[in-house]
Design a protein around this motif. Structure first.
Motif, PDB file in Angstrom:
ATOM      1  N   GLU A   1     -31.912 -19.710-116.307  1.00 32.27           N
ATOM      2  CA  GLU A   1     -33.370 -19.574-116.264  1.00 32.27           C
ATOM      3  C   GLU A   1     -33.812 -18.147-115.964  1.00 32.27           C
ATOM      4  O   GLU A   1     -34.672 -17.593-116.661  1.00 32.27           O
ATOM      5  CB  GLU A   1     -33.939 -20.532-115.217  1.00 32.27           C
ATOM      6  CG  GLU A   1     -33.798 -21.987-115.593  1.00 32.27           C
ATOM      7  CD  GLU A   1     -34.295 -22.921-114.503  1.00 32.27           C
ATOM      8  OE1 GLU A   1     -34.800 -23.991-114.856  1.00 32.27           O
ATOM      9  OE2 GLU A   1     -34.174 -22.573-113.309  1.00 32.27           O
ATOM     10  N   VAL A   2     -33.256 -17.546-114.920  1.00 28.03           N
ATOM     11  CA  VAL A   2     -33.714 -16.211-114.506  1.00 28.03           C
ATOM     12  C   VAL A   2     -33.384 -15.140-115.548  1.00 28.03           C
ATOM     13  O   VAL A   2     -34.267 -14.368-115.949  1.00 28.03           O
ATOM     14  CB  VAL A   2     -33.144 -15.845-113.122  1.00 28.03           C
ATOM     15  CG1 VAL A   2     -33.526 -14.424-112.749  1.00 28.03           C
ATOM     16  CG2 VAL A   2     -33.665 -16.812-112.065  1.00 28.03           C
ATOM     17  N   PRO A   3     -32.131 -15.051-116.031  1.00 33.75           N
ATOM     18  CA  PRO A   3     -31.852 -14.039-117.054  1.00 33.75           C
ATOM     19  C   PRO A   3     -32.689 -14.209-118.323  1.00 33.75           C
ATOM     20  O   PRO A   3     -33.157 -13.217-118.899  1.00 33.75           O
ATOM     21  CB  PRO A   3     -30.362 -14.244-117.348  1.00 33.75           C
ATOM     22  CG  PRO A   3     -29.816 -14.857-116.115  1.00 33.75           C
ATOM     23  CD  PRO A   3     -30.904 -15.745-115.605  1.00 33.75           C
TER      24      PRO A   3
ATOM     25  N   SER B   1     -38.809 -26.165-112.067  1.00 35.02           N
ATOM     26  CA  SER B   1     -38.407 -26.521-113.432  1.00 35.02           C
ATOM     27  C   SER B   1     -37.734 -27.883-113.491  1.00 35.02           C
ATOM     28  O   SER B   1     -37.835 -28.599-114.493  1.00 35.02           O
ATOM     29  CB  SER B   1     -37.469 -25.451-113.989  1.00 35.02           C
ATOM     30  OG  SER B   1     -36.345 -25.279-113.133  1.00 35.02           O
ATOM     31  N   ALA B   2     -37.034 -28.269-112.414  1.00 32.62           N
ATOM     32  CA  ALA B   2     -36.294 -29.535-112.434  1.00 32.62           C
ATOM     33  C   ALA B   2     -37.213 -30.726-112.656  1.00 32.62           C
ATOM     34  O   ALA B   2     -36.812 -31.724-113.265  1.00 32.62           O
ATOM     35  CB  ALA B   2     -35.518 -29.705-111.129  1.00 32.62           C
TER      36      ALA B   2
ATOM     37  N   VAL C   1     -39.294 -21.717-118.844  1.00 30.67           N
ATOM     38  CA  VAL C   1     -39.440 -20.477-118.072  1.00 30.67           C
ATOM     39  C   VAL C   1     -40.909 -20.086-118.049  1.00 30.67           C
ATOM     40  O   VAL C   1     -41.692 -20.477-118.925  1.00 30.67           O
ATOM     41  CB  VAL C   1     -38.600 -19.311-118.656  1.00 30.67           C
ATOM     42  CG1 VAL C   1     -37.121 -19.570-118.492  1.00 30.67           C
ATOM     43  CG2 VAL C   1     -38.939 -19.072-120.121  1.00 30.67           C
ATOM     44  N   GLY C   2     -41.273 -19.321-117.042  1.00 28.78           N
ATOM     45  CA  GLY C   2     -42.616 -18.763-116.958  1.00 28.78           C
ATOM     46  C   GLY C   2     -42.536 -17.264-117.132  1.00 28.78           C
ATOM     47  O   GLY C   2     -41.861 -16.574-116.359  1.00 28.78           O
ATOM     48  N   VAL C   3     -43.181 -16.740-118.153  1.00 34.35           N
ATOM     49  CA  VAL C   3     -43.060 -15.329-118.518  1.00 34.35           C
ATOM     50  C   VAL C   3     -44.367 -14.606-118.212  1.00 34.35           C
ATOM     51  O   VAL C   3     -45.418 -14.926-118.783  1.00 34.35           O
ATOM     52  CB  VAL C   3     -42.711 -15.180-120.018  1.00 34.35           C
ATOM     53  CG1 VAL C   3     -42.567 -13.711-120.383  1.00 34.35           C
ATOM     54  CG2 VAL C   3     -41.438 -15.957-120.349  1.00 34.35           C
TER      55      VAL C   3
ATOM     56  N   GLY D   1     -35.478 -27.280-108.127  1.00 27.02           N
ATOM     57  CA  GLY D   1     -34.931 -26.148-108.863  1.00 27.02           C
ATOM     58  C   GLY D   1     -34.924 -24.875-108.038  1.00 27.02           C
ATOM     59  O   GLY D   1     -35.368 -24.838-106.892  1.00 27.02           O
ATOM     60  N   ARG D   2     -34.427 -23.817-108.650  1.00 25.82           N
ATOM     61  CA  ARG D   2     -34.285 -22.550-107.951  1.00 25.82           C
ATOM     62  C   ARG D   2     -35.644 -21.899-107.720  1.00 25.82           C
ATOM     63  O   ARG D   2     -36.483 -21.830-108.612  1.00 25.82           O
ATOM     64  CB  ARG D   2     -33.414 -21.597-108.756  1.00 25.82           C
ATOM     65  CG  ARG D   2     -31.987 -22.057-108.923  1.00 25.82           C
ATOM     66  CD  ARG D   2     -31.218 -22.027-107.623  1.00 25.82           C
ATOM     67  NE  ARG D   2     -31.032 -20.679-107.110  1.00 25.82           N
ATOM     68  CZ  ARG D   2     -30.547 -20.388-105.912  1.00 25.82           C
ATOM     69  NH1 ARG D   2     -30.231 -21.367-105.083  1.00 25.82           N
ATOM     70  NH2 ARG D   2     -30.396 -19.146-105.528  1.00 25.82           N
ATOM     71  N   SER D   3     -35.842 -21.382-106.516  1.00 24.48           N
ATOM     72  CA  SER D   3     -37.117 -20.726-106.218  1.00 24.48           C
ATOM     73  C   SER D   3     -37.221 -19.363-106.876  1.00 24.48           C
ATOM     74  O   SER D   3     -38.322 -18.849-107.071  1.00 24.48           O
ATOM     75  CB  SER D   3     -37.309 -20.593-104.699  1.00 24.48           C
ATOM     76  OG  SER D   3     -36.256 -19.871-104.103  1.00 24.48           O
ATOM     77  N   ASP D   4     -36.071 -18.749-107.241  1.00 25.91           N
ATOM     78  CA  ASP D   4     -36.154 -17.457-107.913  1.00 25.91           C
ATOM     79  C   ASP D   4     -36.455 -17.613-109.400  1.00 25.91           C
ATOM     80  O   ASP D   4     -36.572 -16.638-110.128  1.00 25.91           O
ATOM     81  CB  ASP D   4     -34.878 -16.632-107.698  1.00 25.91           C
ATOM     82  CG  ASP D   4     -33.606 -17.399-108.037  1.00 25.91           C
ATOM     83  OD1 ASP D   4     -33.709 -18.495-108.619  1.00 25.91           O
ATOM     84  OD2 ASP D   4     -32.519 -16.897-107.719  1.00 25.91           O
TER      85      ASP D   4
END
Length: 673
Positions: A638-640, A555-556, A574-576, A540-543
């Motif tokens: 994921e990021v937004p 996440s993947a 997501v991690g918040v 998954g995306r590192s950002d």
């Protein structure tokens, strides 16, 4: 990790592959300084066959100038002027390729013209298939190019498309490129404001559009949106309207409310002329097109690629990685909004037939895409992990329900392909069909990692880095790592790296996008693991990394497990980071019809993650969502959504026009509250 491959090349696969012939060409040219030539192999010695690929790959990234010169020469690419060395300057950014060369993408396309196979096959929901031969393709390209030229379009001017995936989109791109003008496009599922956010940046002289598109059994009339978009593009000198739905006969009246709309013509008026095709040679890095980032977290970035760089990269991908040639029919389910449309169009560069499909891959049946493969005798098809999973959950068995004997390979991209989905393809599409999962992006309009005809396929893994792509995995200190998660980096230039971002005259945004990790190293923004056998696992995306108690997770890995569960249609994690220093990791799920998120299902999800990933990956909370929002190219937001859940203003965080279902954003805002 699987212990056995799910697909192995046969001796015939390797013998007949273009990459085998290319390897021999390279070995003969470079002798002892190049990779060893592929030799005859015992039919059981197929691992040795794969070793030929790894020798060629290592040589290609160690000697990039020689490798790309060999690609140029092997495929007979031509320059109107004498070119300099293949890689005159290997700086990143700022690499200089073939200085002095003058080329044109369209010249290479029409060098493949023939009369025994179509160039393009068009299929759409509820309409007859349509074949466009190479002569007809040339006729329409030359006609449209002449019309564009008469309206002042020349070298460096911009022509934009607001179009569904129809042959006219390909023709419009080729006509534009033949003039040395710059192409950009997006699909008609974008609203007029979202299309303007992209295409308006370019101040185009011409717009090529259509009256609408078909999807999911519905006809979508887009003439009002066309009218709105035209009103926001004051630079236009010409609008050409394709009658895709049969609604734009009175073009002026339909588009502008007047019968005499200036500068508006039908497709037939624009192309129906008998003129020779004149192709303008341009410098190697002259802009070919601008493709746009998703635009979910800010204004869409216009990423500009050059004629020569795309030519080199795409003939390599088509012929050496996918083994596509003049007897193939190539179909990737895509739209003009997504770089895979550009990638599929490259099939014309090697003389294959390409398929344009206007419709849903799962209407009227979940396996509609496979019925198209059967009917059109497709040899290489491309789709997404989400579509494969949907077919599996619908109980489809394409190999029993359709004649897939023509199919040689299935390409997969858009997100990571889980091991279970890869194995499903073997069981239900065909054991002799090669699964080629690839990863790359709009940034290079190609793939960094994928497969080749002489490399085995391991379920859930990407087979190999692509030739000429110096792929590595770096830790936080910039050191290469193996068998552990690292950042996907590229350590040597590729010819299709952007020549620029649009409206980024000093290159600041370009450098910040890729080179702020380690100077001179491209950081792509993905977590990967490179295994001992050279295959690659995507995380998954590192950002959008999950970082729980200092442990970074992708996440993947969670999606692979959760989305196999029959009751789960889709998931998002997501991690918040909380204002008090706390960390909340919710898992949002959408359910299949008739399912309910009770304690039994929650426990089933937690146990699956704990056993198949790790206890650290178990979410803090499992929440039913009405849907998972995506970019219009199918990537989860994921990021937004992480930023929204951390308290950011949704309207400033994400452009609703770039989201497939913007109404879902309000639900996540309420969830935060």
């Amino acid at each position: 990790m699987a212990t056995d491959p799910q697909w192995m090349p046969t001796e015939a696969d390797v013998r007949d592959a273009v990459i085998t012939d290319f390897s021999a060409f390279v070995a003969q040219r470079h002798g002892d300084t190049g990779p060893k030539p592929p030799g005859p192999r015992d039919s059981e010695d197929r691992h040795a066959m794969a070793a030929d690929y790894w020798a060629l790959w290592r040589w290609s990234v160690s000697h990039p100038s020689a490798f790309w010169q060999d690609v140029w020469d092997y495929f007979g690419l031509q320059s109107a002027t004498e070119p300099g060395p293949a890689l005159a300057d290997d700086s990143m950014p700022g690499a200089v390729w073939f200085p002095g060369a003058t080329v044109n993408y369209v010249d290479q396309v029409f060098r493949n013209a023939r009369d025994d196979r179509p160039a393009i096959v068009y299929a759409g929901e509820g309409v007859p298939d349509r074949m466009i031969g190479w002569d007809e393709l040339r006729r329409q390209v030359s006609g449209l190019a002449a019309t564009l030229s008469e309206h002042g379009v020349g070298v460096g001017d911009r022509v934009v498309g607001y179009l569904p995936n129809i042959p006219e989109a390909v023709i419009a791109f080729l006509a534009t490129a033949s003039l040395g003008a710059v192409w950009a496009a997006c699909g008609q599922d974008y609203s007029a404001p979202a299309a303007h956010a992209r295409l308006g940046q370019l101040e185009p002289k011409a717009l090529i559009t259509a009256d609408g598109y078909r999807f999911g059994g519905k006809v979508h009339d887009r003439l009002d949106a066309v009218s709105q978009l035209r009103g926001e593009l004051p630079s236009l000198a010409l609008t050409v309207v394709v009658s895709n739905l049969g609604k734009s006969t009175g073009v002026g009246d339909a588009v502008d409310g007047t019968v005499t709309a200036e500068g508006v013509v039908s497709w037939e008026q624009a192309t129906d002329r008998d003129v020779a095709l004149e192709i303008t040679a341009v410098p190697f890095d002259h802009p070919l097109w601008a493709v746009f980032s998703s635009g979910t977290t800010g204004p869409p970035k216009g990423i500009v690629h050059g004629h020569g760089g795309v030519l080199l990269e795409h003939v390599k991908q088509m012929a050496l990685q996918f083994d596509i040639g003049r007897e193939d029919t190539f179909f990737w389910y895509t739209s003009p909004s997504w770089m895979m449309w550009n990638f599929q169009t490259a099939g014309l560069l090697v003389g294959s037939t390409i398929v344009c499909y206007d419709g849903s891959p799962s209407y009227p049946h979940p396996d509609t895409l496979w019925s198209l493969v059967s009917r059109l005798r497709v040899t290489v098809v491309g789709t997404s992990p989400a579509y494969v999973l949907a077919c599996a959950k619908a109980g489809a068995v394409p190999v029993q329900e359709h004649d897939l004997s023509s199919l040689r390979a299935v390409g997969i991209t858009g997100s990571t392909l889980p091991e279970a989905s890869s194995l499903w393809l073997s069981e239900n599409v065909g054991r002799t069909v090669q699964v080629m999962s690839i990863t790359g992006g709009t940034d290079v309009v190609s793939a960094f990692i994928g497969g080749a005809r002489n490399v085995p396929v391991w379920p859930g893994e990407l087979s190999a880095p692509c030739l000429g792509a110096a792929v590595d995995a770096f830790d936080e200190s910039g050191n290469p790592v193996r068998n552990q998660v690292g950042e996907l980096v590229i350590t040597a230039p590729m010819p299709s790296m952007p020549v620029s971002f649009w409206n980024d005259s000093d290159g600041k945004r370009y450098r910040e996008a890729y080179f702020d990790f380690i100077p001179g190293v491209w950081r792509h923004g993905d977590w990967i693991t490179i295994t001992d056998r050279g295959t690659v696992l995507m995380h998954g995306r590192s950002d959008s990394t999950l970082n729980r108690h200092g442990i970074r997770m992708g996440s993947a890995d969670i999606y692979h497990v959760v989305e196999k569960i029959p009751e789960i249609a889709e998931a998002l994690v997501v991690g918040v980071d909380g204002p008090d220093g706390g960390y909340w990791m919710p898992l949002f799920v959408t359910l299949t019809e008739g399912s309910e998120l009770d304690e039994d299902l929650k426990n089933k999800i937690r146990e699956a993650i704990r056993e198949q990933v790790s206890p650290r990956h178990v979410p803090d909370e499992i929440i039913v969502a009405p849907g998972i929002p995506h970019t219009r190219t199918g990537k989860k937001l994921e990021v937004p959504l992480k930023r929204i859940l951390q308290g950011a203003d949704a309207h400033r965080t994400v452009d609703a026009g770039a989201v497939d279902n913007p109404d879902l954003l309000d639900w996540f805002v309420q969830c935060r509250r």
